[in-house]
Design a protein around this motif. Structure first.
Motif: not given
Ligand code: ATP
Length: 263
Positions: A13, A16, A18, A37-44, A47, A189, A221
């Motif tokens: 991003y 940053f 990810a 966990a939160n922020g691990a990168g799963k949603t990324t 995407r 999720e 999660q």
């Molecule tokens: P969650 O369970 O909270 O959704 P996750 O495992 O899906 O967490 P991601 O949402 O993929 O994690 O986020 C991975 C990293 O990328 C995190 O550090 C988050 O802050 C960062 N991030 C996610 N979306 C963006 C964005 N649009 N712009 C900048 N950083 C982002």
């Protein structure tokens, strides 16, 4: 050859980073869970697979074809379909109309212009499911099959989306995605914010979806849910895969270390 495979997948991003070289694979007929966990990168990761974040072509392959550079609509056309986050139902359409939107490209244009017009008014563009028309969309998923999967939706089929509980909305979102007869269903999720009894009902559907021949990736999660439903599990931490294995091959300690990091 895997049905879907990421190899050395990176994602950013802006400045940053990810994802740092993520390797995951999904075989035909498998259910794979991605935990972390939160922020691990799963949603990324989701995407990236769905083309919302694009990278190098070879970083993602579908049946041996490089798709890492493709746009979301092209990915959908290949039969890789995501259950949208936050459910995103059309609130003034009924349950049945919401489901039919998902099946439109199969030629089942039951609601025809009414839904097309409705969607273009909302999105200013074509029906996103219509864009999936290149995937032949043939398969077992019909309205009846969705109602068998989630009987409560049949009872509520004439209710507007707004009259549903959160769990029922999630069922519609899953049903709508299935109505396009995807080859791969991605669930991010799907249990978020739902009561345990509802989560149980939704998770009970996943083995049936798999039996029907749809391969599934679930992002979760809740480690317990993931282990129950998955053939294989990947754990992510800080943009990397920290563990991969079959649920019966990995111990609680392995998972704890992969999920939270070494103490
Ligand atoms: P969650 O369970 O909270 O959704 P996750 O495992 O899906 O967490 P991601 O949402 O993929 O994690 O986020 C991975 C990293 O990328 C995190 O550090 C988050 O802050 C960062 N991030 C996610 N979306 C963006 C964005 N649009 N712009 C900048 N950083 C982002």
């Amino acid at each position: 050859m895997a049905l879907l495979e990421t190899t050395g997948l990176t994602a950013r991003y802006g400045d940053f980073q990810a994802l740092f070289g993520v390797d995951v694979r999904l075989e035909e007929g498998e259910t794979v869970a991605i935990i972390g966990a939160n922020g691990a990168g799963k949603t990324t990761l989701m995407r990236s697979i769905t083309g919302v974040l694009r990278g190098a072509p070879d970083e993602i392959c579908h049946k041996g074809v490089s798709i890492g550079h493709l746009m979301p609509d092209t990915i959908m056309k290949r039969g890789i379909v995501m259950v949208p986050e936050g459910r995103r139902l059309f609130p003034s359409l009924t349950v049945e109309e919401n489901l039919l939107i998902g099946g439109q490209h199969k030629g089942g244009r039951d609601l025809g212009d009414r839904i097309d017009g409705f969607i273009s008014r909302f999105t200013g563009g074509p029906n996103p499911m219509e864009l999936a028309a290149g995937h032949d969309g043939s398969g077992v998923w019909s309205l009846d099959a969705i109602y068998t999967l989630f009987p409560v939706l049949k009872e509520r089929r004439h209710n507007p989306g707004t009259a549903l509980s959160g769990g029922q909305q999630q069922m519609v979102a899953i049903g709508r995605a299935l109505m396009s007869n995807p080859e791969i269903l991605l669930c991010d999720e799907i249990s978020l914010g739902l009561a345990p009894v509802v989560i149980r009902d939704i998770y009970a559907a996943l083995p049936k979806i798999k039996e029907a021949g749809t391969s599934v990736i679930v992002v979760e999660q809740d480690i317990g849910q993931a282990l129950k439903v998955a053939d294989r599990v990947y754990c992510m931490m800080e943009g990397r895969i920290t563990l991969e294995g079959r649920p019966d091959q990995i111990s609680r300690d392995d998972i704890h270390a992969a999920y939270f990091g070494a103490p």
